[in-house]
Enzyme design. Structure first.
Site, short mmCIF file in Angstrom:
data_model
loop_
_atom_site.label_atom_id
_atom_site.label_comp_id
_atom_site.label_asym_id
_atom_site.label_seq_id
_atom_site.Cartn_x
_atom_site.Cartn_y
_atom_site.Cartn_z
N GLY A 26 45.30 47.33 36.25
CA GLY A 26 44.90 47.73 34.90
C GLY A 26 43.59 48.47 34.93
O GLY A 26 42.85 48.41 35.92
N ARG A 71 38.61 46.82 31.07
CA ARG A 71 38.79 46.06 29.83
C ARG A 71 40.23 46.11 29.32
O ARG A 71 40.48 46.02 28.12
CB ARG A 71 37.84 46.59 28.74
N ALA A 130 36.12 35.33 43.95
CA ALA A 130 35.36 36.42 43.33
C ALA A 130 34.79 37.31 44.43
O ALA A 130 34.02 36.84 45.27
CB ALA A 130 34.24 35.84 42.47
N HIS A 138 33.85 35.17 32.56
CA HIS A 138 35.02 34.81 33.37
C HIS A 138 35.05 33.30 33.62
O HIS A 138 36.09 32.66 33.52
CB HIS A 138 34.99 35.56 34.71
N ARG A 178 37.95 30.06 32.53
CA ARG A 178 38.77 29.39 33.54
C ARG A 178 38.79 27.88 33.32
O ARG A 178 37.80 27.29 32.87
CB ARG A 178 38.22 29.69 34.95
N ASP A 217 39.99 38.24 42.41
CA ASP A 217 39.54 39.17 41.38
C ASP A 217 38.20 39.76 41.84
O ASP A 217 37.16 39.11 41.74
CB ASP A 217 39.39 38.43 40.06
#
Length: 402
Positions: A229, A232, A253, A271, A275, A301
């Site tokens: 993607g 945002r 991360a 983030h 979670r 990510d």
């Protein structure tokens, strides 16, 4: 046991009365849902809702044989009229067990929100767990909970309820998970089916009769998924959503801490707040060893930041170093990562940016990064059973069913 779902919607039903939202606007026909109520073997009714007798008749059943009516959650609004011949509804205190003359046993399960869950054991020994809207079991202990053949739960509103059940062994690969108490949080139809399938659950129309223990061809939970993607776009939210019904996820991360960068710190904090508290975090770009190990699901990510680190390490921004050895070294790093994704036995959800559809970068280094990210995304996508592209918060399936 046979369970007839007289309703599968939230307490207010779906569509909600006078609600103008898009989900309610398209909740028509088979996607319209009355408040959840479940008839067990014609003898036990879990949650009494308006129109239950008519709903049972439409499904080809009668409430005349019901010997017990149990409520799972507080009911707002005026009292529901009890149809003639039905016993007065009640609730079982947490931890207590009720034995019916029909051979069914019902144990009240404590919840972490107002309401009561019910574990129903049929005369044949099959076990069903029914949870109230907005609730997840409380006080579960590993090794002290039997596995259920079927779970009916608020999967969309409380996916962590499934995570808690999986953590203690109360759910297995053969457990049939049915989403109930469905509200207007997710548009009905294909999007709801996709969301539920990603966590190993399904939805059925009102009036459906389910036979506990009968095999259902529900797709397995995806094992390797790539979520692409733009900035945002909602790609990280989509990735996190796919694993929030599972315990002990390791969130990898790849961006580091970037000491002193307040904007980055704010992003990292947002983030973390999203979670589940049971997830662990590892800040590293050394992904190959993690993929080679056995362990809980991985959420990486993101791969685009991994590529930045890899290009930094091989001197990719310097034309001389790139032409001399940097390009060859980067290709080898990508091959190692791709091979690790292919060989991993862990459940994996990886996130990456899709940057190839925008303006051509003005600098040579920007174009180089864009090209290498496109190659990396293509290589990893080739090893994943499921590939999604997220645009404006909407997930488009490029490969697979979920």
């Amino acid at each position: 046991m046979e369970l007839t779902l007289l309703g599968t919607g939230a307490p207010a039903g779906l569509p909600r009365p006078d609600c103008p939202c898009a989900a309610c606007a398209v909740s028509l026909g088979v996607d319209a849902r009355a408040a959840t109520a479940v008839l067990v073997d014609g003898a036990l009714l879990l949650d009494l809702t308006p129109g239950a007798a008519f709903a049972a008749a439409r499904a080809g059943h009668s409430l005349g044989g019901v010997r017990q009516v149990l409520l799972s959650h507080p009911h707002d609004g005026p009292p529901v009229e009890v149809p003639a011949g039905l016993p007065q509804p009640g609730r079982v205190p947490d931890g207590r067990e009720l034995a019916l003359l029909t051979g069914h046993r019902v144990r009240a399960v404590a919840m972490d929100a107002p309401g009561t869950g019910y574990a129903v054991t049929g005369p044949d020994g099959q076990r069903v767990l029914y949870l109230p809207p907005g609730g997840a079991p409380a006080g579960l202990e590993e090794g002290r909970v039997e596995s259920y053949d079927m779970v009916l739960a608020d999967v969309v509103g409380r996916p962590d309820a499934l995570a808690k059940l999986r953590a203690v062994g109360a759910m297995g690969a053969a457990t049939d998970v049915i989403a109930v108490h469905l509200d207007h949080d997710v548009p009905p139809g294909a999007e709801l089916t996709r969301r539920l399938a990603a966590v190993g659950a399904r939805a059925v129309p009102d009036g459906t009769t389910l036979t506990v223990g009968v095999y259902e061809d529900v797709p397995d939970v995806p094992r390797r998924t790539l979520v692409l993607g733009g900035a945002r776009s909602g790609k990280s939210v989509e990735a996190e959503r796919r694993l929030e019904a599972f315990p002990d996820v390791l969130y990898v991360a790849t961006g580091g801490s970037r000491n002193g960068d307040t904007e980055w710190a704010s992003r990292v904090s947002a983030h973390r707040d999203r979670r589940p508290g049971s997830w662990r975090t590892a800040e590293t770009c050394d992904l190959v060893p993690l993929l080679a190990e056995d362990g809980p699901p991985l959420l990486i990510d993101c791969l685009s930041l991994w590529l930045t680190d890899a290009m930094d390490s091989v001197g990719a921004w310097d034309d001389t170093e790139w032409g001399d050895r940097g390009e060859k070294q980067l290709r080898e790093r990508v091959r190692e990562l791709t091979a690790a994704v292919r060989a991993t036995r862990r459940t994996l959800v990886a996130v990456s940016n899709e940057v190839g559809s925008g303006i051509v970068p003005a600098t040579a280094s920007g174009r180089r990064y864009r090209d290498e990210l496109g190659r990396l995304n293509s290589a990893i996508a080739g090893e994943c059973e499921h590939v999604l592209l997220v645009v404006a918060g909407q997930a488009l399936t490029l490969r697979g069913w979920a």
